[in-house]
Design a protein around this motif. Structure first.
Motif, PDB file in Angstrom:
ATOM      1  N   LEU A  57      -4.892   0.761   5.722  1.00 35.13           N
ATOM      2  CA  LEU A  57      -3.601   0.609   5.975  1.00 35.13           C
ATOM      3  C   LEU A  57      -3.635  -0.569   7.463  1.00 35.13           C
ATOM      4  O   LEU A  57      -2.495  -1.226   7.320  1.00 35.13           O
ATOM      5  N   ASN A  58      -4.312  -0.179   8.193  1.00 37.25           N
ATOM      6  CA  ASN A  58      -4.524  -0.997   9.512  1.00 37.25           C
ATOM      7  C   ASN A  58      -5.017  -2.267   9.107  1.00 37.25           C
ATOM      8  O   ASN A  58      -4.457  -3.561   9.786  1.00 37.25           O
ATOM      9  N   GLU A  59      -6.048  -2.166   8.054  1.00 32.13           N
ATOM     10  CA  GLU A  59      -6.354  -3.644   7.947  1.00 32.13           C
ATOM     11  C   GLU A  59      -5.457  -4.567   7.001  1.00 32.13           C
ATOM     12  O   GLU A  59      -5.144  -5.671   7.213  1.00 32.13           O
ATOM     13  N   LYS A  60      -4.506  -3.964   6.231  1.00 30.00           N
ATOM     14  CA  LYS A  60      -3.454  -4.447   5.407  1.00 30.00           C
ATOM     15  C   LYS A  60      -2.367  -4.992   6.442  1.00 30.00           C
ATOM     16  O   LYS A  60      -1.936  -6.152   6.228  1.00 30.00           O
ATOM     17  N   TRP A  61      -1.880  -4.082   7.299  1.00 30.67           N
ATOM     18  CA  TRP A  61      -0.529  -4.108   8.019  1.00 30.67           C
ATOM     19  C   TRP A  61      -0.843  -4.495   9.574  1.00 30.67           C
ATOM     20  O   TRP A  61      -0.029  -5.078  10.102  1.00 30.67           O
ATOM     21  N   ASN A  62      -1.936  -4.203  10.164  1.00 30.81           N
ATOM     22  CA  ASN A  62      -2.309  -4.597  11.456  1.00 30.81           C
ATOM     23  C   ASN A  62      -1.260  -3.929  12.364  1.00 30.81           C
ATOM     24  O   ASN A  62      -0.801  -4.510  13.453  1.00 30.81           O
ATOM     25  N   LEU A  63      -0.869  -2.601  12.177  1.00 27.92           N
ATOM     26  CA  LEU A  63      -0.022  -1.821  12.794  1.00 27.92           C
ATOM     27  C   LEU A  63      -0.790  -0.964  13.885  1.00 27.92           C
ATOM     28  O   LEU A  63      -1.690  -0.159  13.458  1.00 27.92           O
ATOM     29  N   SER A 119       4.538  -2.065   1.542  1.00 22.34           N
ATOM     30  CA  SER A 119       5.435  -2.743   2.636  1.00 22.34           C
ATOM     31  C   SER A 119       4.838  -1.693   4.030  1.00 22.34           C
ATOM     32  O   SER A 119       4.372  -0.625   3.817  1.00 22.34           O
ATOM     33  N   LYS A 120       5.385  -2.411   5.132  1.00 24.09           N
ATOM     34  CA  LYS A 120       4.911  -1.695   6.554  1.00 24.09           C
ATOM     35  C   LYS A 120       5.701  -0.345   6.236  1.00 24.09           C
ATOM     36  O   LYS A 120       4.975   0.652   6.921  1.00 24.09           O
ATOM     37  N   LEU A 121       6.812  -0.121   5.947  1.00 28.65           N
ATOM     38  CA  LEU A 121       7.644   0.978   5.857  1.00 28.65           C
ATOM     39  C   LEU A 121       6.972   1.974   5.071  1.00 28.65           C
ATOM     40  O   LEU A 121       6.672   3.322   5.403  1.00 28.65           O
ATOM     41  N   ASP A 122       6.746   1.615   3.897  1.00 28.30           N
ATOM     42  CA  ASP A 122       5.974   2.573   3.030  1.00 28.30           C
ATOM     43  C   ASP A 122       4.714   3.081   3.623  1.00 28.30           C
ATOM     44  O   ASP A 122       4.104   4.047   3.497  1.00 28.30           O
ATOM     45  N   ALA A 123       3.661   2.050   4.401  1.00 25.65           N
ATOM     46  CA  ALA A 123       2.655   2.491   4.934  1.00 25.65           C
ATOM     47  C   ALA A 123       2.925   3.625   6.000  1.00 25.65           C
ATOM     48  O   ALA A 123       2.339   4.363   5.921  1.00 25.65           O
ATOM     49  N   LEU A 124       3.995   3.317   6.730  1.00 26.62           N
ATOM     50  CA  LEU A 124       4.314   4.468   7.768  1.00 26.62           C
ATOM     51  C   LEU A 124       4.781   5.652   7.283  1.00 26.62           C
ATOM     52  O   LEU A 124       4.196   6.871   7.625  1.00 26.62           O
ATOM     53  N   GLU A 125       5.302   5.581   5.966  1.00 26.41           N
ATOM     54  CA  GLU A 125       5.882   6.871   5.359  1.00 26.41           C
ATOM     55  C   GLU A 125       4.652   7.592   4.735  1.00 26.41           C
ATOM     56  O   GLU A 125       4.589   8.909   4.905  1.00 26.41           O
ATOM     57  N   VAL A 126       3.376   6.697   4.214  1.00 30.15           N
ATOM     58  CA  VAL A 126       2.329   7.468   3.920  1.00 30.15           C
ATOM     59  C   VAL A 126       1.732   8.326   5.082  1.00 30.15           C
ATOM     60  O   VAL A 126       1.154   9.305   4.881  1.00 30.15           O
ATOM     61  N   GLY A 127       1.909   7.607   6.303  1.00 29.44           N
ATOM     62  CA  GLY A 127       1.118   8.376   7.701  1.00 29.44           C
ATOM     63  C   GLY A 127       1.814   9.562   7.833  1.00 29.44           C
ATOM     64  O   GLY A 127       1.468  10.601   8.045  1.00 29.44           O
ATOM     65  N   LYS A 128       3.270   9.588   7.435  1.00 29.32           N
ATOM     66  CA  LYS A 128       4.192  10.609   7.637  1.00 29.32           C
ATOM     67  C   LYS A 128       3.791  11.705   6.714  1.00 29.32           C
ATOM     68  O   LYS A 128       3.610  13.095   7.090  1.00 29.32           O
TER      69      LYS A 128
END
Length: 175
Positions: A57-63, A119-128
C-alpha cells in the motif's frame, strides 16, 4: 579490602539469583501447551501480513503512515521470532511477499490487497482492519497463556497496535 570482598560477594549472589531465575523461566517456557505454540506461530505470520500489506500500500499510495507503521511491523516480526526462538519453537517464515502458510491469513491478505488498491481511503481502512484484528488476536493470546515473557511481548505489541489504530483513525478522519 573488606568492602571489595563484600561487593564482590553481593555481585556474585545477585548474578547467581538472576541466572537461576533465567534458568527457571527457560524451563517453564519448554512446557508451553501446543495451543500457545500455535498462537505464537500465528502471531508471527499475522505481523508479516501487516508488514507485507503496508509495503504494497505504501508503494501504491505513497502515504507516510504506511512507511512509518511498516517499520514498527518489522520490529514486531522480530519480537515474535525472538519469542519463538526463546521457546525453542521451530518456524519457517516465507520471505516472499504475500505468501503465508496459514490459509486464513493468505485469504485475508488477498482480500485486503484487493480492497486497498481501490483508493487511499480504502487503503487506510485496510490498515484499520489489520490493527483491529491484531488487537483482538493479541488480547486472545494474552488470555491464553500464563507465560510472563509471552504476556510481556504480546502486551508490547498490543500497545503498539492501539497506537497504529489511532493513527489510521486520525488519517481516515481527514477524508
Amino acid at each position: 579490602m573488606k568492602t571489595l570482598n563484600t561487593i564482590g560477594l553481593l555481585f556474585l549472589l545477585l548474578f547467581s539469583s538472576i541466572s537461576s531465575s533465567c534458568q527457571n523461566t527457560d524451563n517453564t517456557k519448554l512446557t508451553l501447551f501446543q495451543e500457545e505454540k500455535n498462537e505464537m506461530l500465528f502471531m508471527l505470520e499475522e505481523e508479516k501480513l501487516a508488514f507485507d500489506i503496508y509495503n504494497v500500500l505504501n508503494e501504491k499510495w505513497n502515504l507516510r503512515i504506511f512507511e512509518n507503521i511498516n517499520q514498527s511491523e518489522k520490529r514486531h516480526m522480530n519480537a515474535m521470532k525472538n519469542l519463538l526462538q526463546v521457546n525453542h519453537i521451530t518456524f519457517i517464515l516465507n520471505k516472499e511477499r504475500g505468501v503465508f502458510k496459514n490459509s486464513e491469513l493468505q485469504k485475508l491478505y488477498d482480500e485486503l490487497i484487493s480492497k486497498g488498491q481501490k483508493s487511499k481511503l480504502d487503503a487506510l481502512e485496510v490498515g484499520k482492519l489489520i490493527e483491529e484484528k491484531d488487537i483482538k488476536d493479541l488480547q486472545l493470546a494474552i488470555k491464553s497463556t500464563n507465560d510472563e515473557y509471552s504476556i510481556n511481548v504480546y502486551t508490547n505489541l498490543l500497545n503498539a497496535s492501539y497506537n497504529h489504530l489511532s493513527a489510521f483513525n486520525r488519517n481516515i478522519s481527514k477524508y
